[in-house]
Write a protein that holds these residues in place. Sequence first.
Motif, mmCIF file in Angstrom:
data_model
loop_
_atom_site.group_PDB
_atom_site.id
_atom_site.type_symbol
_atom_site.label_atom_id
_atom_site.label_comp_id
_atom_site.label_asym_id
_atom_site.label_seq_id
_atom_site.Cartn_x
_atom_site.Cartn_y
_atom_site.Cartn_z
ATOM 1 N N PHE A 249 -11.749 -30.448 -33.266
ATOM 2 C CA PHE A 249 -10.619 -29.569 -32.714
ATOM 3 C C PHE A 249 -10.300 -28.597 -33.421
ATOM 4 C CE2 PHE A 249 -9.770 -34.443 -31.727
ATOM 5 C CZ PHE A 249 -9.719 -34.464 -30.432
ATOM 6 N N ARG A 250 -9.038 -27.877 -33.276
ATOM 7 C CA ARG A 250 -8.949 -26.524 -33.887
ATOM 8 C C ARG A 250 -9.186 -26.189 -35.276
ATOM 9 N NH1 ARG A 250 -4.766 -22.427 -32.311
ATOM 10 N NH2 ARG A 250 -3.749 -24.003 -30.767
ATOM 11 N N ARG A 251 -8.757 -27.178 -36.185
ATOM 12 C CA ARG A 251 -9.308 -27.128 -37.642
ATOM 13 C C ARG A 251 -10.276 -27.992 -37.919
ATOM 14 N NH1 ARG A 251 -3.848 -26.347 -36.636
ATOM 15 N NH2 ARG A 251 -2.667 -24.583 -37.524
ATOM 16 N N SER A 252 -10.600 -29.008 -37.076
ATOM 17 C CA SER A 252 -11.533 -29.863 -37.631
ATOM 18 C C SER A 252 -13.206 -29.875 -37.295
ATOM 19 C CB SER A 252 -11.021 -31.683 -37.263
ATOM 20 O OG SER A 252 -10.799 -31.476 -35.755
ATOM 21 N N THR A 253 -13.915 -30.234 -38.190
ATOM 22 C CA THR A 253 -15.132 -30.179 -37.973
ATOM 23 C C THR A 253 -15.971 -31.048 -38.453
ATOM 24 O OG1 THR A 253 -15.664 -28.922 -39.937
ATOM 25 C CG2 THR A 253 -15.373 -27.345 -38.007
ATOM 26 N N LEU A 254 -17.153 -31.457 -37.801
ATOM 27 C CA LEU A 254 -18.180 -32.603 -38.480
ATOM 28 C C LEU A 254 -19.280 -31.506 -39.233
ATOM 29 C CD1 LEU A 254 -18.474 -34.907 -35.636
ATOM 30 C CD2 LEU A 254 -17.529 -35.680 -37.858
ATOM 31 N N GLY A 255 -19.590 -31.842 -40.392
ATOM 32 C CA GLY A 255 -20.519 -30.653 -41.013
ATOM 33 C C GLY A 255 -21.794 -31.522 -41.670
ATOM 34 N N SER B 224 -7.809 -37.659 -21.149
ATOM 35 C CA SER B 224 -9.146 -37.558 -20.806
ATOM 36 C C SER B 224 -9.302 -36.087 -20.176
ATOM 37 C CB SER B 224 -9.826 -38.649 -19.997
ATOM 38 O OG SER B 224 -9.144 -38.527 -18.705
ATOM 39 N N MET B 225 -10.521 -35.497 -20.508
ATOM 40 C CA MET B 225 -10.835 -34.094 -20.021
ATOM 41 C C MET B 225 -12.247 -34.276 -19.594
ATOM 42 S SD MET B 225 -9.366 -31.229 -22.383
ATOM 43 C CE MET B 225 -10.784 -31.527 -23.752
ATOM 44 N N ASP B 226 -12.606 -33.809 -18.392
ATOM 45 C CA ASP B 226 -13.891 -33.541 -17.746
ATOM 46 C C ASP B 226 -14.716 -32.684 -18.529
ATOM 47 O OD1 ASP B 226 -14.189 -35.524 -15.687
ATOM 48 O OD2 ASP B 226 -13.280 -34.452 -14.304
ATOM 49 N N SER C 195 -10.531 -25.204 -18.617
ATOM 50 C CA SER C 195 -10.707 -26.722 -18.267
ATOM 51 C C SER C 195 -10.836 -27.596 -19.714
ATOM 52 C CB SER C 195 -11.563 -26.949 -17.214
ATOM 53 O OG SER C 195 -13.002 -27.021 -17.768
ATOM 54 N N GLY C 196 -11.320 -27.053 -20.551
ATOM 55 C CA GLY C 196 -11.532 -27.795 -21.840
ATOM 56 C C GLY C 196 -10.515 -27.864 -22.911
ATOM 57 N N ASP C 197 -9.369 -27.378 -22.515
ATOM 58 C CA ASP C 197 -8.225 -27.184 -23.353
ATOM 59 C C ASP C 197 -7.635 -28.460 -24.013
ATOM 60 O OD1 ASP C 197 -5.658 -26.186 -24.707
ATOM 61 O OD2 ASP C 197 -5.566 -24.696 -23.362
ATOM 62 N N ASP C 198 -7.977 -28.834 -25.393
ATOM 63 C CA ASP C 198 -7.365 -30.010 -25.751
ATOM 64 C C ASP C 198 -6.161 -29.732 -26.156
ATOM 65 O OD1 ASP C 198 -9.084 -28.727 -28.023
ATOM 66 O OD2 ASP C 198 -7.710 -29.855 -29.017
ATOM 67 N N ASN C 199 -5.473 -28.647 -26.298
ATOM 68 C CA ASN C 199 -4.390 -28.366 -26.894
ATOM 69 C C ASN C 199 -3.047 -28.279 -25.935
ATOM 70 O OD1 ASN C 199 -1.845 -27.371 -28.218
ATOM 71 N ND2 ASN C 199 -3.073 -25.436 -28.954
ATOM 72 N N ILE D 214 -10.015 -20.583 -13.703
ATOM 73 C CA ILE D 214 -10.236 -21.429 -14.415
ATOM 74 C C ILE D 214 -11.688 -21.559 -15.106
ATOM 75 C CG2 ILE D 214 -10.643 -24.181 -14.938
ATOM 76 C CD1 ILE D 214 -7.957 -23.311 -13.690
ATOM 77 N N TYR D 215 -11.788 -21.372 -16.354
ATOM 78 C CA TYR D 215 -12.983 -21.232 -17.214
ATOM 79 C C TYR D 215 -13.474 -22.551 -17.424
ATOM 80 C CZ TYR D 215 -12.032 -16.151 -17.142
ATOM 81 O OH TYR D 215 -11.952 -14.895 -16.928
ATOM 82 N N PRO D 216 -14.709 -22.907 -17.062
ATOM 83 C CA PRO D 216 -15.227 -24.363 -17.243
ATOM 84 C C PRO D 216 -15.357 -24.567 -18.631
ATOM 85 C CG PRO D 216 -16.334 -23.273 -15.368
ATOM 86 C CD PRO D 216 -14.992 -22.182 -16.188
ATOM 87 N N ASP D 217 -14.768 -25.714 -19.218
ATOM 88 C CA ASP D 217 -15.215 -26.200 -20.476
ATOM 89 C C ASP D 217 -14.753 -25.473 -21.614
ATOM 90 O OD1 ASP D 217 -16.377 -28.467 -19.518
ATOM 91 O OD2 ASP D 217 -18.280 -27.478 -19.617
ATOM 92 N N LYS D 218 -13.763 -24.460 -21.344
ATOM 93 C CA LYS D 218 -13.442 -23.519 -22.277
ATOM 94 C C LYS D 218 -12.219 -23.989 -22.960
ATOM 95 C CE LYS D 218 -16.705 -20.652 -22.465
ATOM 96 N NZ LYS D 218 -17.699 -21.444 -21.556
#
Length: 743
Positions: free
Chosen positions: A114-120, A224-226, A667-671, A695-699
């Motif tokens: 998400f905004r601050r979290s990463t898998l590294g 849920s988001m497509d 369309s990918g706005d989780d916030n 709409i910007y796809p998956d952004k």
Amino acid sequence: MRIRHCLAVIGIMCTAVLVAQDKQISLEDIWSGEFRTQGMQALHSMANGKQYSVLNFDRASRNSSIDIYDYKTLEKVETILNSADIADLNGFFDYSFSEDESKILLTTNSKPVFRRSTLGEYYIYDRDDKTVTKLSDDLVQEPTFSPDASKIAYGLNNNLYVKDLESGKVTQITNDGKKNSIINGITDWVYEEEFGFVRAFDWNADSDKIAFIRFDESEVPEFSMDVFGSDLYQTQQVFKYPKAGEKNADVSLHLYDLNSEKLSELKVSKTYNDFYIPRLKWTNDEDVLSAQYMNRHQNELDLWFINAEDNTSKLVLAETDKAYVDVTFDLTFLDDDSFIWTSEKDGYNHIYHYDKSGKLINQVTNGDWEVTNYYGYDEDVNTVYYQSVENGSINRDVYSIKLNGKNKERLSSTDGTNSASFSADFTYFINTHSSAMSPSTYTLNSAKDGKVIKTIIDNKDVVEKLDDYVTSQKEFSTISVNGNDLNMWMIKPANFDPNKEYPLFMYQYSGPGSQQVANRWNGANDYWYQHLAQQGYIVACVDGRGTGLKGRDFKKVTQNELGKYEVEDQIEAAKLLGKRSYIDEDRIGIWGWSYGGFMSSNALFKGNDVFKMAIAVAPVTSWRFYDTIYTERYMTTPQENPSGYDENSPINHVNKLEGDFLLIHGSGDDNVHLQNTMRMIEALVQANKQFDWMIYPDKNHGIYGGNTRLHLYTKMTNFIHETLGDKRELKPEEEKVKSQIKG
């Protein structure tokens, strides 16, 4: 012949200068990074207090290095590590030291969550034997050294693990982690976004205990988001997202003892219902943990000290506020276990000193101004270092003050935005200064008196580059609106003629505690405003009621009614500006992003006699669609405050639309979910209102990647030209009336 030649050369030179100064800032210039400034990446003060390290990256070779510099001379004295010298590393882009600086954690690959979290993907470099060891074959979260550098704890698949760095043994300390159900030691979506942290675990001083927060989000509603991607079928991202008034995760505090290998729950001696644990931090005592508990309304914050040996607790400090209490990272424990705390309980955010029992020793800072950053405390000279807006709310300065509140000294000397990074022993600080007139300058300063010792980076190349372009000065002022003097900046065309009328394009964000009118160097949007000024627009920004750094009452006046007073201020400010002789009141527009999109939509609908157009990017269109922690902090719940939610949400005022409206979302706005825009669109359609949308796809909420930002700002620029650029011809009698009103 010679004279003619000289004259010809001079003529050519003059022509070249004139041509250069006529260069226009293009959107391509902005979004290609043409005006990017240089900084100091991953700055770390070494424990000896005499040196600092930075991350350097060679773009040609793609190699990374950690280099140590001497504070006094600013000369490089050592390269600790260069990725070119280690076969297992293709490069790294971040690093962190263990507390004793014997080991370094290198980030070599990461994947955003998400905004601050990463898998590294991480590697451990041992400075003594020069070895590099991979932390895990899995992508993990928030790896953190124990204080003695013997172990690393990290999150993986919603569980916590500890790796012994000597033996290589990995111990899984929780086992119930499950996606969209149980999370151990890593925050859920809403904590990460609104309380601003991801690592929800902490080592004690003896490196033998780990305290962590457990999130049970099994009953939190899913969103849920497509994800459209490039495959034949889209996929879905499903995650827990508590919207205002809905169920939050149940949180609890736990302890893992590495010696006994036992897991236990820590409890406080007070019963809380529907609460948050927004901070946890071990004190200097290896057995005493501090934890902050907050009620759901966020107007009560309790600081607890919990003894991990016998699971007893003590309520040390309790803060209350009629509106809400801000959560910060400023809690600092001194050697005697007294502590530093920041609060706005006297009406402004200030620094306080409490003893270990929670008794107030003294208020360290005081005045009708805000402390904006707490930097630390030097026990040797009994001095606190901080940043504040005492020198005007659009400026930031660095100060020192004795712990007893005496002998305050301004350490920064140039107006604008100053921030500091202190050496570990508080002998020096690296000051970063910028203003609307000067880009970021990094200087080495004495912490004793603030005197500049040397300049490290001045970014003069950016100034020289901008000398070739047509630019305008950002003018700061105040404007009297609804009984308040509001901060404002304005950018006029470089060839401004006070006898002409110009269209006005306003920008704002307006969220609680925010600030957009600040004396600092350009961001990308500022260059866009320069581009618009080149095209003949006046651009202005006004920070209305509800914004920050003018005290508690000014900020919290919007409580329970987000979008009422802020919108009133933008509408009234536009009216006042429209009366100025050089502004065409028939061509006023407004835009904003996120909260600013919520605002610009409301301004266009409610101020339909003032604003002729608006652009809303990723807007909240009803606070019922947004998350619990942020929304309820300012609005309580929809069940308790239905009118506050509905009367000021733009989705309920679409019937008032008369001007031109551009609505944009990823369309990918989780916030701020696409749901906000889709519901707005449906409301506009049913009200039979015409509008434009994209709409910007998956952004996500930032709407970026590849050419996305260039496309977005091109679209907005074109919309501005179409709606504000062509002046409507007034009839003679209208022109006469208009000139009489302005006169």
